[in-house]
Design a protein around this motif. Structure first.
Motif, PDB file in Angstrom:
ATOM      1  N   VAL A  72       3.344   5.693   6.285  1.00 12.14           N
ATOM      2  CA  VAL A  72       2.000   5.272   5.862  1.00 12.14           C
ATOM      3  C   VAL A  72       1.507   6.151   4.714  1.00 12.14           C
ATOM      4  O   VAL A  72       0.909   5.677   3.741  1.00 12.14           O
ATOM      5  N   GLN A  73       1.769   7.448   4.839  1.00 10.08           N
ATOM      6  CA  GLN A  73       1.306   8.385   3.804  1.00 10.08           C
ATOM      7  C   GLN A  73       1.968   8.089   2.464  1.00 10.08           C
ATOM      8  O   GLN A  73       1.348   8.190   1.407  1.00 10.08           O
ATOM      9  N   MET A 102       9.232  -3.301   9.463  1.00  2.00           N
ATOM     10  CA  MET A 102       7.864  -2.796   9.660  1.00  2.00           C
ATOM     11  C   MET A 102       7.840  -1.475  10.435  1.00  2.00           C
ATOM     12  O   MET A 102       6.960  -0.647  10.220  1.00  2.00           O
ATOM     13  N   ALA A 103       8.779  -1.318  11.354  1.00  9.86           N
ATOM     14  CA  ALA A 103       8.799  -0.075  12.127  1.00  9.86           C
ATOM     15  C   ALA A 103       9.022   1.116  11.187  1.00  9.86           C
ATOM     16  O   ALA A 103       8.386   2.162  11.315  1.00  9.86           O
ATOM     17  N   MET A 111      -2.852  -5.443   7.366  1.00  9.04           N
ATOM     18  CA  MET A 111      -3.398  -5.702   8.705  1.00  9.04           C
ATOM     19  C   MET A 111      -4.550  -6.702   8.670  1.00  9.04           C
ATOM     20  O   MET A 111      -4.799  -7.388   9.663  1.00  9.04           O
ATOM     21  N   LEU A 161       8.299   1.180   8.046  1.00  6.33           N
ATOM     22  CA  LEU A 161       7.104   1.319   7.213  1.00  6.33           C
ATOM     23  C   LEU A 161       6.027   2.143   7.925  1.00  6.33           C
ATOM     24  O   LEU A 161       5.353   2.973   7.308  1.00  6.33           O
ATOM     25  N   MET A 162       5.891   1.937   9.238  1.00  7.28           N
ATOM     26  CA  MET A 162       4.850   2.643   9.986  1.00  7.28           C
ATOM     27  C   MET A 162       5.094   4.151  10.032  1.00  7.28           C
ATOM     28  O   MET A 162       4.208   4.913  10.361  1.00  7.28           O
ATOM     29  N   ARG A 163       6.322   4.557   9.722  1.00  8.88           N
ATOM     30  CA  ARG A 163       6.593   6.004   9.657  1.00  8.88           C
ATOM     31  C   ARG A 163       6.306   6.546   8.260  1.00  8.88           C
ATOM     32  O   ARG A 163       6.500   7.726   8.005  1.00  8.88           O
ATOM     33  N   ILE A 196      -1.870  -0.583   3.867  1.00  9.72           N
ATOM     34  CA  ILE A 196      -1.628  -0.944   5.272  1.00  9.72           C
ATOM     35  C   ILE A 196      -2.819  -1.729   5.821  1.00  9.72           C
ATOM     36  O   ILE A 196      -2.653  -2.746   6.504  1.00  9.72           O
TER      37      ILE A 196
END
Lengths: 136, 399
Positions: free
Chosen positions: A118-119, A111-112, A101, A114-116, A97
């Motif tokens: 990250v782990q 992407m939304a 960035m 994906l942001m859930r 990530i």
């Protein structure tokens, strides 16, 4: 432990097995649906493009495959970048990530979602570290 | 390459007067009913009237702001067409205002369109500037590029993080006139939120030299001034430094992130409706100890927290690093005791039966929290189960 040459058929297969053997991956990706294409661009000691398909569904790696030249796949996620930056991710200089960035890697897809997860992205990288890689 | 993002920060007594210097005559105020009842909204609107600025107010934001409130405020803002959006309140108000600002600048977007990777949101501020005016000293939301908004999914209001560097407020006005009125329990809760931002931030995988520098100073200020602010609520010096500490801690975690303490705290808040600062405050010593117990020899947690302890004079410079690092845990516990933050989850008034019944959901919600990916150790459901259970019982982390 024998080192496996990076980006070889054997390495790609070991990658998939390592994801499924990682006990921390599955719980972090239970709601993940979406295969991924790794598009590794020539840089450093890599002189040609390499594409790797990774099947990912609800915490399981459904398969990995080194794509042949001209072979087309349609995946909802594509992670691309120079070989050297993928190596830096494997060396844990930055996580995927952070890589995206900071522009070292590029990612296309939802992407939304994906942001859930990250782990999960982090655990995929951790899976790669469970076997020894011989770099180019 | 990495980033350090910050609003323009105006702080200290009378900082609110800076509003006169901010261009823009038409202000849309996002706030809540409590700000109105406490008279804080009037303090703001009196200033605006003095400076000849018009305003319109949306005051329906509730704690843990929901997408429905954001949608209402968005509609009102878009029809009012302001050139300044003012967020007056705590983290909930400021988070909601960031989203309202975003939808005002980009009306075609919805919540799930907001993520850190889209380039267009770097171009915020064409229609209006966002001015964040925190009224509590803890959230740090006046400095950060993230907003926590609750969405109703699978029969529960879940908190989701929406982030983009472009939504950092244009200005943060950090005036102690507002937190000076906080009751002691809110002062303690919010103070521990600031402390958790700074301490977790120093251990996060995204930590960097900028975030560390601000984190250390924030921790120093919280330990010095939080007890004073609680004992002497009207002590303006203590309030001012606590307000600054919260902003510094916000910059620290905004640019370096937090980790599982916040994931666990968000879960506790979602299920048991525990105030955010208290929830992250309760688990802070446990998650810090979990990091210090990392068996990976390459991990730097011991070194980081040992250096913190030495910098703050909690350990001598020649002290063994491991021993020095663990003084941080003891200091957190001492401060909890001094300011009335519980050290175990059971002291939050949650029965064993309720805790056990909801333990699986607590863990599930942790996995939906983006912050957990920043912890320097791998986690899994068993680890979360143990962390929650140890924190419930008040046991030292031995794994």
């Amino acid at each position: 432990m024998t080192k496996i040459k990076i980006l070889s058929e054997e390495w790609v297969e070991a990658f998939g097995k390592a994801i499924n053997a990682n006990p921390n991956y599955k719980p972090s990706a239970l709601t993940w649906e979406g295969d991924m294409l790794l598009l590794i661009e020539p840089s450093g000691k890599l002189d040609h493009e390499v594409r790797i398909f990774i099947g990912l569904y609800h915490g399981e790696c459904t398969g990995t495959r080194l794509l042949k030249e001209g072979e087309e796949v349609d995946t909802p996620y594509i992670l691309s970048g120079p070989y050297d930056n993928f190596v830096r991710v494997m060396n844990k200089e930055f996580d995927p990530i952070q890589g995206v960035m900071s522009g070292k890697l590029k990612l296309s897809g939802d992407m939304a979602k994906l942001m859930r997860h990250v782990q999960a992205a982090k655990e995929i990288v951790n899976s790669l570290l469970t076997f020894e890689t011989e770099f180019l | 390459m990495w980033y350090f993002y910050s609003p323009n920060i105006i702080y200290g007594e009378d900082a609110l007067n800076f509003l006169e210097n901010i261009p823009g005559d038409k202000c849309f105020i996002v706030t809540d009913k409590v700000m109105e009842e406490l008279g804080y909204l009037k303090i703001l609107t009196d200033k605006l009237e003095k400076y000849g600025k018009q305003y319109n107010v949306y005051n329906e934001i509730l704690p843990n702001p929901r997408e429905t409130h954001v949608a209402e405020a968005r509609e009102m803002c878009n029809s009012y067409t302001p050139d300044l959006i003012l967020a007056l309140g705590g983290g909930s108000v400021m988070d909601a205002a960031k989203m309202v600002w975003c939808f005002y600048e980009f009306p075609e977007l919805s919540l799930d369109d907001i993520h850190p990777f889209r380039p267009d949101l770097h171009n915020m501020g064409k229609k209006a500037k966002l001015v964040a005016i925190p009224t509590t000293s803890g959230t740090g939301a006046e400095t950060t590029y993230a907003a926590i908004i609750s969405k109703f999914e699978n029969d529960i209001w879940k908190k989701f993080l929406y982030a983009h560097k472009g939504i950092v407020p244009t200005y943060a006005i950090v005036d102690p006139i507002f937190p000076v009125g906080m009751p002691s329990n809110l002062t303690a809760d919010t103070g521990f939120d600031a402390l958790a931002h700074a301490i977790e931030g120093m251990g996060s995988e995204w930590r960097n030299e900028f975030s560390d520098a601000l984190g250390v100073k924030a921790i120093e200020l919280v330990f010095k001034y939080l007890p004073i602010a609680i004992k002497e609520g009207k002590n303006m010096e203590a309030r001012d430094y606590m307000h600054q500490a919260a902003t510094m801690a916000g910059l620290a975690f905004g640019n370096g992130n937090v980790h599982i303490g916040h994931g666990m705290g968000h879960s506790l808040g979602a299920i048991f409706h525990i105030p955010h600062g208290r929830a992250v405050g309760v688990v802070l010593s446990y998650v810090t100890q979990f990091c210090l117990n990392n068996p990976d020899e390459k991990d730097k947690s011991i070194e980081i927290y040992a250096k913190l302890a030495k910098q703050l004079g909690w350990a001598n410079w020649d002290e063994d690093n491991k021993k020095a690092a663990f003084t941080v845990i003891e200091k957190i516990k001492e401060l909890q005791k001094e300011v009335g933050i519980p050290n175990k989850i059971q002291d939050l008034g949650i029965s064993r039966e309720d805790f056990d019944k909801n333990l699986d959901m607590l863990i599930t919600l942790c996995y939906e929290d983006a912050t957990i990916g920043m912890v320097p150790r791998s986690v899994n459901p068993e680890i979360f189960k143990n962390l929650f259970t140890y924190a419930y019982d008040g046991k030292n982390i031995d794994f």
